[in-house]
Design an enzyme around this catalytic site. Structure first.
Site, mmCIF file in Angstrom:
data_model
loop_
_atom_site.group_PDB
_atom_site.id
_atom_site.type_symbol
_atom_site.label_atom_id
_atom_site.label_comp_id
_atom_site.label_asym_id
_atom_site.label_seq_id
_atom_site.Cartn_x
_atom_site.Cartn_y
_atom_site.Cartn_z
ATOM 1 N N ALA A 1 0.883 -1.545 0.029
ATOM 2 C CA ALA A 1 0.068 0.089 -0.123
ATOM 3 C C ALA A 1 0.855 0.898 0.038
ATOM 4 O O ALA A 1 1.143 1.504 0.821
ATOM 5 C CB ALA A 1 -1.209 0.585 1.294
ATOM 6 N N LEU B 1 2.843 4.048 -3.611
ATOM 7 C CA LEU B 1 3.705 3.097 -4.629
ATOM 8 C C LEU B 1 4.923 5.037 -4.543
ATOM 9 O O LEU B 1 4.762 4.947 -5.769
ATOM 10 C CB LEU B 1 3.315 2.587 -5.490
ATOM 11 N N THR C 1 8.062 7.462 -4.117
ATOM 12 C CA THR C 1 9.281 6.416 -4.240
ATOM 13 C C THR C 1 9.650 5.423 -3.418
ATOM 14 O O THR C 1 10.731 4.445 -3.629
ATOM 15 C CB THR C 1 10.306 7.810 -3.318
ATOM 16 N N GLY D 1 7.896 2.411 -2.259
ATOM 17 C CA GLY D 1 7.059 1.946 -2.501
ATOM 18 C C GLY D 1 7.773 1.422 -4.135
ATOM 19 O O GLY D 1 8.071 -0.053 -4.315
ATOM 20 N N ILE E 1 19.873 2.212 8.243
ATOM 21 C CA ILE E 1 20.631 1.224 9.380
ATOM 22 C C ILE E 1 19.563 0.190 10.089
ATOM 23 O O ILE E 1 18.892 0.597 10.947
ATOM 24 C CB ILE E 1 20.974 2.596 10.528
ATOM 25 N N LYS F 1 11.402 9.135 15.708
ATOM 26 C CA LYS F 1 12.311 8.395 15.761
ATOM 27 C C LYS F 1 12.753 7.722 16.661
ATOM 28 O O LYS F 1 12.626 6.643 17.550
ATOM 29 C CB LYS F 1 12.925 8.505 14.413
ATOM 30 N N GLY G 1 16.221 8.038 1.492
ATOM 31 C CA GLY G 1 15.711 8.035 -0.297
ATOM 32 C C GLY G 1 15.174 6.563 -0.417
ATOM 33 O O GLY G 1 15.379 5.536 0.521
#
Length: 441
Positions: free
Chosen positions: A10, A12, A14, A16, A138, A207, A304
């Site tokens: 679910a 699409l 960059t 996906g 990472i 995070k 990325g």
């Protein structure tokens, strides 16, 4: 060979699209290493007509991700849409309640609903993997959930947002202003059109809250983090830091103390010769301090398409290799129902001290007044420097730079507030924490 592991994706964008491309290109290698084929059987995205440069002719299309989660012929639901609420939340819940394994890169979803989702997954015997949600490529989640078993973690800190690190690096290397570097980051696709979520520190905070729970076994507390972004960092601060032997990085820091857990995100001065100071550009770095291993530092691409897709694929591969009925590693490192309430630490002395930059009116007695206000708040100064008005400040103003010894944040804020009340301060003061090596602290 075992039956194929059927994947539904679910989102699409960059990440996906990169994931689809990698799975299709490396299908034979994945089948060998995972012991079974990995097949994409269904997808969902906003625009079916968009050309993403991938072949979707053999997959089933769902307009709504919830339908994919509830009805798709899949074993694993991969959520790459983003956002804490809406379709991401409802579809992941639906997949878990159905007993499907879930892989997500969505840190906001986990920061606000991670404990509930982990509870559902553990009740249903499903896996909920999220390596890509923190620090891109990472493998810090796997390290905390599995590799560091038996270690008592005392502190986690690091650079967790590539956008901020790129901007600060470019400011230092090229002497450009924050605004100029942000514009360049947007042009290159490192920053969103609305960059506030990154540059104000929210992304790092989400995070950090996840890492804190994995490290210390507490319930996630994403809204209980001291938060300060990089929007107020000036080229003058960058230059002053360099002269003092430091670089400025946006760090997320979580540590256990005698009174609870401390979580904070803010710009930090780190020694130029420290390893973390060498982490430039969009690269991320996470350090984990524990009693057995000592300090573990992991550095790698933090964002990325390929970097994030690589972590997502690693999570999928783990599911492909898992044995039905085998003992599952708890989603958040500890059973969801056993997570302790979050207990915020009391204010304590910051061993590294503080950098304080003040632009003041150029008049007699100001320098002495600043020093007096510091002394009144029991702040010991390592250095206090009055710069020439041509160096950092406009005509008729002086810049005063102070570096303190270890002191309380509250004391610093009170001293600065007192200085502001005197009427000779021009603009807002700058206050940045300094992190020194332990032997210097």
């Amino acid at each position: 060979m075992a039956d194929a592991l059927k994947i539904g994706i679910a989102g699409l964008g960059t990440v996906g699209a990169s994931l689809v491309r990698i799975i299709q290109q490396k299908s034979n290698e994945l089948a060998v290493t995972c012991g079974r084929p990995i097949t994409i059987t269904a997808v969902s995205a906003r625009d079916k007509t968009r050309d993403r440069g991938i072949d979707l002719s053999a997959v089933t299309w769902f307009d709504q991700p919830e339908d994919l989660a509830e009805k798709g012929d899949i074993d694993v639901f991969v959520e790459l849409m983003g956002g804490a609420e809406g379709a991401a939340n409802t579809s992941v819940r639906a997949a878990l309640k159905r007993g499907l394994h879930v892989v997500t890169a969505n840190k906001a979803l986990l920061a606000y609903h991670g404990v509930e989702l982990a509870t559902i997954a553990e009740e249903k015997g499903a896996l909920l993997n999220f390596e890509a949600a923190v620090a891109g490529g990472i493998p810090v989640i796997k390290a905390l959930r599995e590799s560091l078993t038996g270690n008592a973690v005392s502190r986690i800190y690091g650079i967790m947002n590539g956008t901020c690190n790129y901007i600060l690096t470019k400011m230092e290397k090229e002497g450009l202003s924050f605004a100029e570097c942000l514009k360049e980051a947007q042009r290159l696709g490192y920053a969103e059109a609305d960059p506030a979520f990154d540059i104000e520190g929210n992304d790092t905070a989400h995070k950090l809250s996840i890492l804190t729970t994995l490290a210390f076994g507490n319930r996630i507390a994403a809204d209980d983090i001291y938060l300060e972004g990089i929007t107020n960092i000036s080229i003058e601060d960058i230059h002053a830091a360099a002269e003092l032997g430091y670089r400025i990085k946006l760090l997320g820091v979580a540590q256990r103390t005698d009174t609870g857990i401390e979580q904070r995100v803010h710009p930090t001065m780190v020694p130029v010769d420290s390893v973390i100071a060498q982490v430039d550009g969009v690269t991320n770095a996470v350090a984990i301090e524990s009693d057995v291993l000592g300090e573990l530092l992991m550095v790698g691409p933090g964002a990325g398409g390929n970097a994030t897709a690589s972590s997502v694929l690693g999570d999928i591969a783990d599911i492909a290799k898992s044995q039905p009925g085998a003992q599952r590693v708890p989603v958040l490192g500890h059973p969801a129902k056993a997570l302790e309430p979050y207990r915020k630490a009391q204010m304590q002395s910051h061993e590294g001290g503080y950098f304080i930059r003040l632009t003041v009116l150029d008049r007699t007695g100001v320098f002495a007044s600043v020093a007096t206000r510091m002394a009144e708040n029991n702040i010991s100064l390592e250095s206090i420097v009055q710069r020439s008005k041509q160096h950092l400040a406009p005509s008729h103003h002086q810049t005063i730079i102070l570096v303190t010894h270890a002191t309380m944040e509250e004391s610093v804020r009170k001293a600065v507030a007192s200085i502001k009340s005197e009427g000779y301060l021009f603009g807002e003061p700058q206050v940045i924490r300094i992190e020194r090596p332990k032997e210097e602290a």
